[in-house]
Design a protein around this motif. Structure first.
Motif, mmCIF file in Angstrom:
data_model
loop_
_atom_site.group_PDB
_atom_site.id
_atom_site.type_symbol
_atom_site.label_atom_id
_atom_site.label_comp_id
_atom_site.label_asym_id
_atom_site.label_seq_id
_atom_site.Cartn_x
_atom_site.Cartn_y
_atom_site.Cartn_z
ATOM 1 N N LEU A 132 23.644 -17.871 24.035
ATOM 2 C CA LEU A 132 23.758 -16.479 23.607
ATOM 3 C C LEU A 132 24.036 -15.670 24.851
ATOM 4 N N LEU A 133 25.198 -15.068 24.908
ATOM 5 C CA LEU A 133 25.586 -14.320 26.099
ATOM 6 C C LEU A 133 24.706 -13.074 26.250
ATOM 7 N N GLY A 134 24.075 -12.937 27.411
ATOM 8 C CA GLY A 134 23.213 -11.792 27.689
ATOM 9 C C GLY A 134 21.758 -12.024 27.316
ATOM 10 N N ALA A 135 21.425 -13.195 26.801
ATOM 11 C CA ALA A 135 20.052 -13.469 26.360
ATOM 12 C C ALA A 135 19.085 -13.509 27.540
ATOM 13 N N ASP A 136 19.513 -14.066 28.659
ATOM 14 C CA ASP A 136 18.622 -14.136 29.831
ATOM 15 C C ASP A 136 18.272 -12.737 30.328
#
Length: 189
Positions: A132-136
């Motif tokens: 998931l892009l941006g999850a971190d």
């Protein structure tokens, strides 16, 4: 055989006619007119026509089953189902990836973990492969915003630091101890 007279003449025609009389082995036909067809070819065509008629009858019977059915509507339903299935698969995959990501964090409770999962999923971050892009970045901001939801390495929580000295600071108002209701209210904001 009369048509041969024109080509052979009367005398030769009469001789050929006498020789072929009663002969079952030789048959003469004018192929130029297209009237003669070999018996085997005729039999083969008869068989082919019978087979085609049988297939046509079977197709007509099969077509009766579909009378009154709107094929375009069925095709649209199929497209809609495929689109909905794709959305559901994406949703399940997104949730699976989010759960996998959260398994790398320690939470103070199952409720805190579920809340973090719901917040992460509500962001509708773009799913690319198994990430998931941006999850971190979201999880880092969540740790900052809600440190009490995350457990530290020894399993304890990270409560906010509150120091109550009971006195006043540089001419300010004396510190007040919050009531239990306001503390709970502040905690869940």
């Amino acid at each position: 055989m009369e048509w041969l007279k024109e080509f052979l003449g009367d005398e030769l025609y009469a001789q050929v006619s006498v020789k072929l009389q009663g002969n079952n082995k030789v048959k003469l036909a004018n192929l130029a007119s297209g009237e003669y067809v070999a018996k085997q070819k005729y039999t083969d065509k008869e068989s082919e026509v019978a087979t085609l008629n049988t297939e046509l009858a079977a197709l007509k019977e099969a077509a009766k089953k579909f009378e009154g059915i709107d094929v375009d509507a069925l095709n649209q339903k199929i497209k809609d189902l495929e689109a909905n299935s794709a959305k559901e698969i994406e949703k399940v995959k997104r949730e699976s990836v989010a759960k996998e990501l959260l398994s790398g964090y320690k939470f103070t409770s199952k409720l805190a973990q579920e809340s973090a999962l719901n917040k992460l999923l509500s962001k509708e971050l773009k799913l690319e492969g198994d990430k998931l892009l941006g999850a971190d970045d979201f999880m880092k901001s969540l740790q900052t915003e809600c440190p009490e939801a995350f457990a530290n390495d020894d399993g304890g929580t990270k409560p906010p630091v509150v120091v109550n000295t009971g006195g006043s600071h540089e001419g300010g108002q004396p510190a007040q101890t919050p009531s239990l209701e306001s503390a709970i209210s502040d905690f869940y904001k």
